[in-house]
Design an enzyme around this catalytic site. Structure first.
Site, PDB file in Angstrom:
ATOM      1  N   GLY A 119      39.788  36.528  25.696  1.00 51.67           N
ATOM      2  CA  GLY A 119      40.261  35.343  26.414  1.00 51.67           C
ATOM      3  C   GLY A 119      41.383  35.654  27.382  1.00 51.67           C
ATOM      4  O   GLY A 119      42.545  35.767  26.983  1.00 51.67           O
ATOM      5  N   THR A 121      40.873  34.669  31.333  1.00 50.40           N
ATOM      6  CA  THR A 121      40.814  33.840  32.539  1.00 50.40           C
ATOM      7  C   THR A 121      41.216  32.385  32.248  1.00 50.40           C
ATOM      8  O   THR A 121      40.839  31.812  31.229  1.00 50.40           O
ATOM      9  CB  THR A 121      39.387  33.868  33.135  1.00 50.40           C
ATOM     10  OG1 THR A 121      38.992  35.239  33.257  1.00 50.40           O
ATOM     11  CG2 THR A 121      39.341  33.214  34.500  1.00 50.40           C
ATOM     12  N   THR A 127      42.029  34.918  39.340  1.00 53.95           N
ATOM     13  CA  THR A 127      42.187  36.374  39.228  1.00 53.95           C
ATOM     14  C   THR A 127      43.652  36.781  39.095  1.00 53.95           C
ATOM     15  O   THR A 127      43.941  37.895  38.679  1.00 53.95           O
ATOM     16  CB  THR A 127      41.573  37.049  40.472  1.00 53.95           C
ATOM     17  OG1 THR A 127      40.276  36.492  40.703  1.00 53.95           O
ATOM     18  CG2 THR A 127      41.438  38.534  40.290  1.00 53.95           C
ATOM     19  N   GLU A 241      35.396  48.394  30.054  1.00 48.99           N
ATOM     20  CA  GLU A 241      34.547  47.245  30.337  1.00 48.99           C
ATOM     21  C   GLU A 241      33.829  47.411  31.686  1.00 48.99           C
ATOM     22  O   GLU A 241      32.626  47.214  31.801  1.00 48.99           O
ATOM     23  CB  GLU A 241      35.397  45.969  30.350  1.00 48.99           C
ATOM     24  CG  GLU A 241      34.591  44.731  30.645  1.00 48.99           C
ATOM     25  CD  GLU A 241      35.455  43.462  30.706  1.00 48.99           C
ATOM     26  OE1 GLU A 241      36.494  43.485  31.390  1.00 48.99           O
ATOM     27  OE2 GLU A 241      35.073  42.454  30.082  1.00 48.99           O
TER      28      GLU A 241
HETATM   29  C1  FAD Z   1      29.451  33.964  33.267  1.00 48.53           C
HETATM   30  C2  FAD Z   1      30.890  34.402  33.257  1.00 48.53           C
HETATM   31  C3  FAD Z   1      31.416  35.017  32.124  1.00 48.53           C
HETATM   32  C4  FAD Z   1      32.771  35.370  32.073  1.00 48.53           C
HETATM   33  N1  FAD Z   1      33.284  35.875  30.900  1.00 48.53           N
HETATM   34  C5  FAD Z   1      34.640  36.016  30.787  1.00 48.53           C
HETATM   35  C6  FAD Z   1      35.232  36.335  29.526  1.00 48.53           C
HETATM   36  O1  FAD Z   1      34.539  36.533  28.519  1.00 48.53           O
HETATM   37  N2  FAD Z   1      36.591  36.402  29.457  1.00 48.53           N
HETATM   38  C7  FAD Z   1      37.389  36.177  30.528  1.00 48.53           C
HETATM   39  O2  FAD Z   1      38.611  36.248  30.385  1.00 48.53           O
HETATM   40  N3  FAD Z   1      36.855  35.878  31.746  1.00 48.53           N
HETATM   41  C8  FAD Z   1      35.511  35.787  31.895  1.00 48.53           C
HETATM   42  N4  FAD Z   1      34.951  35.468  33.106  1.00 48.53           N
HETATM   43  C9  FAD Z   1      35.835  35.216  34.258  1.00 48.53           C
HETATM   44  C10 FAD Z   1      35.692  36.248  35.357  1.00 48.53           C
HETATM   45  O3  FAD Z   1      36.334  37.444  34.971  1.00 48.53           O
HETATM   46  C11 FAD Z   1      36.271  35.631  36.638  1.00 48.53           C
HETATM   47  O4  FAD Z   1      35.388  34.593  37.024  1.00 48.53           O
HETATM   48  C12 FAD Z   1      36.390  36.639  37.732  1.00 48.53           C
HETATM   49  O5  FAD Z   1      37.380  37.596  37.419  1.00 48.53           O
HETATM   50  C13 FAD Z   1      36.781  35.950  39.048  1.00 48.53           C
HETATM   51  O6  FAD Z   1      37.876  35.121  38.825  1.00 48.53           O
HETATM   52  P1  FAD Z   1      37.830  33.575  39.278  1.00 48.53           P
HETATM   53  O7  FAD Z   1      36.518  33.018  38.869  1.00 48.53           O
HETATM   54  O8  FAD Z   1      39.040  32.930  38.754  1.00 48.53           O
HETATM   55  O9  FAD Z   1      37.863  33.642  40.847  1.00 48.53           O
HETATM   56  P2  FAD Z   1      39.105  33.371  41.789  1.00 48.53           P
HETATM   57  O10 FAD Z   1      40.257  34.235  41.402  1.00 48.53           O
HETATM   58  O11 FAD Z   1      39.323  31.902  41.902  1.00 48.53           O
HETATM   59  O12 FAD Z   1      38.530  33.929  43.159  1.00 48.53           O
HETATM   60  C14 FAD Z   1      37.480  33.247  43.863  1.00 48.53           C
HETATM   61  C15 FAD Z   1      36.972  34.147  44.976  1.00 48.53           C
HETATM   62  O13 FAD Z   1      38.039  34.445  45.879  1.00 48.53           O
HETATM   63  C16 FAD Z   1      38.212  35.854  45.989  1.00 48.53           C
HETATM   64  N5  FAD Z   1      39.662  36.127  46.102  1.00 48.53           N
HETATM   65  C17 FAD Z   1      40.675  35.600  45.354  1.00 48.53           C
HETATM   66  N6  FAD Z   1      41.851  36.084  45.775  1.00 48.53           N
HETATM   67  C18 FAD Z   1      41.587  36.942  46.791  1.00 48.53           C
HETATM   68  C19 FAD Z   1      42.396  37.777  47.627  1.00 48.53           C
HETATM   69  N7  FAD Z   1      43.729  37.818  47.481  1.00 48.53           N
HETATM   70  N8  FAD Z   1      41.776  38.526  48.554  1.00 48.53           N
HETATM   71  C20 FAD Z   1      40.434  38.466  48.703  1.00 48.53           C
HETATM   72  N9  FAD Z   1      39.623  37.707  47.947  1.00 48.53           N
HETATM   73  C21 FAD Z   1      40.192  36.973  47.002  1.00 48.53           C
HETATM   74  C22 FAD Z   1      37.641  36.465  44.735  1.00 48.53           C
HETATM   75  O14 FAD Z   1      37.199  37.787  44.987  1.00 48.53           O
HETATM   76  C23 FAD Z   1      36.484  35.511  44.435  1.00 48.53           C
HETATM   77  O15 FAD Z   1      35.339  35.927  45.131  1.00 48.53           O
HETATM   78  C24 FAD Z   1      33.586  35.164  33.204  1.00 48.53           C
HETATM   79  C25 FAD Z   1      33.055  34.577  34.362  1.00 48.53           C
HETATM   80  C26 FAD Z   1      31.732  34.190  34.385  1.00 48.53           C
HETATM   81  C27 FAD Z   1      31.208  33.511  35.632  1.00 48.53           C
END
Ligand code: FAD
Length: 383
Positions: A119, A121, A127, A241
């Site tokens: 856990g 995100t 991110t 991972e």
């Molecule tokens: C099916 C699924 C399973 C998952 N399982 C887990 C889990 O078990 N545990 C867990 O902790 N997380 C999990 N995740 C979360 C996953 O790690 C995040 O979705 C991923 O790291 C992207 O983060 P975000 O969705 O918050 O995107 P955001 O951070 O909101 O970013 C959105 C978009 O903007 C881009 N972006 C953001 N900031 C910048 C920047 N400064 N420069 C350029 N581009 C940028 C990103 O590359 C992305 O394309 C899962 C996600 C999914 C969809």
């Protein structure tokens, strides 16, 4: 094409034959968890290859683990329901106390305990992990946790969860990455007593969920490592991972290339196999070239990891290359199959949806490019 660990590959392929397309399609329709498949992998010992022998695993290393997951995916199966059991325990192995290792690792190795949930995100932090706000307040011999997580996969199919939370507010910490801690949450005790799990339906069958913490009590002895150092521990686990997910992408890519090659040889239109047309043949060949290059980077990253060398950049590059190569292969495979690529019974549209995830999770492509741009090439930081 590199094919190390041939015995492992052969054994995994045989296991996967018991779980054909029909099995996955039925689960996919209902978004159900592949319990029997995960049990079969567990019983065969494939999920404990990274656990040292002294704790009941086979201690084979990441190279062997990548072979397992690549074959799972090449066979048309999906390791997403189980892969976290392989690597999430690394946080305990590297940073847990001797007592925690003795207590948990043998049971994780045998499958008696499922440590499948991780856990990190949160909806508002995205991110930018230093912005997480789920907070664990120390209260005597326990922590009291409040906050929210999103996209926490397999939470309903896990006995334990590695949870990253703040123990010091960001503004009170010396550095933004300080003041976060890792707690091991016993899901069996927590569910309904301060932890609410809400499934999130997604375009693929991934058992992902949203978590709500409302005064959840976690024993203080479940703190892993030192309070305030959790961010570093989580980062440590990310290389394994990323390399393992990259191996899954390589397996997906090989699945698409196998299927497209077979179909292009047998499907006849205009009186000849479609694969005789270079417009069909070349994308298949290109997918193979790209995937082979990505596979070499995965192999290199895994070898560095197993040698105990720093491999953050290689793990990231392997994940980027492999996820893009598998996605190109997925698109190519649909195109090669024409209309049949969209038919559920061919399993291609399912694998297409599944492999798309890996350009976003566990780390998105842009964030990898940013790492390479700033940490490797010394370009100015944008954040
Ligand atoms: C099916 C699924 C399973 C998952 N399982 C887990 C889990 O078990 N545990 C867990 O902790 N997380 C999990 N995740 C979360 C996953 O790690 C995040 O979705 C991923 O790291 C992207 O983060 P975000 O969705 O918050 O995107 P955001 O951070 O909101 O970013 C959105 C978009 O903007 C881009 N972006 C953001 N900031 C910048 C920047 N400064 N420069 C350029 N581009 C940028 C990103 O590359 C992305 O394309 C899962 C996600 C999914 C969809």
């Amino acid at each position: 094409m590199s094919q190390d660990h041939p015995e492992i590959r052969e054994a995994v392929r045989r296991l996967c034959e018991r779980f054909p397309g029909e099995y996955w399609r039925a689960l996919d329709r209902e978004r159900q968890y592949p319990t029997e498949f995960v049990q079969a992998l567990t019983q065969a010992g494939w999920l404990s290859v990274l656990i040292p022998e002294e704790y009941g695993g086979s201690g084979l290393g990441l190279g062997a683990a990548t072979a397992v997951l690549e074959e799972v995916h090449r066979s048309g199966c999906n390791g997403g329901a189980a892969h976290a059991q392989m690597y999430t325990m690394g946080t305990i192995l590297r940073h847990g106390s001797p007592e925690q290792k003795e207590r948990y690792l043998p049971k994780i190795a045998s499958g008696e305990l499922r440590l499948q949930a991780f856990g990190v995100t949160e909806p508002t932090a995205g991110t930018d992990t230093t912005r997480i706000s789920t907070f664990a307040r120390r209260d005597g011999d326990k922590y009291v946790v409040n906050g929210q997580k999103i996209w926490i996969s397999r939470a309903e199919h896990s006995d334990l969860m590695v949870l990253l939370c703040r123990t010091t507010a960001r503004e009170d910490a010396a550095k933004p990455s300080d003041g976060m801690s890792v707690l091991l949450v016993d899901m069996r005790e927590a569910a309904g007593k301060g932890l609410t799990i809400r499934p999130v339906r997604t375009m693929l069958n991934h058992a992902t969920t949203e978590l709500f913490f409302d005064n959840l009590e976690v024993p203080a002895k479940n703190l892993i490592g030192e309070e305030g150092q959790g961010f570093r521990y989580i980062i440590d686990g990310m290389n394994a991972e990323r390399i393992l997910i990259a191996a899954e992408c390589i397996g997906d890519g090989r699945f698409f290339i196998d299927r497209a090659s077979a179909y292009a040889k047998e499907r006849e239109v205009f009186g000849r196999p479609i694969g005789q047309n270079q417009g069909v043949q070349f994308p298949i060949a290109r997918a193979h070239v790209q995937l082979s290059a990505a596979a070499l980077m995965v192999e290199k990253a895994a070898a560095m990891f197993d040698a105990g060398e720093p491999c953050g950049t290689e793990a990231n590059m392997a994940k980027l290359l492999a996820s893009e190569a598998s996605w190109f292969a997925a698109d190519m495979c649909i195109q090669t199959h024409g209309g049949f690529g969209f038919a559920e019974e061919y399993d291609i549209e399912r694998k297409f949806r599944e492999t798309r995830l890996y350009q976003v999770a566990p780390i998105s492509t842009n964030l990898i490019l940013s790492h390479v741009g700033t940490h490797v090439l010394g370009l100015p930081k944008s954040f």
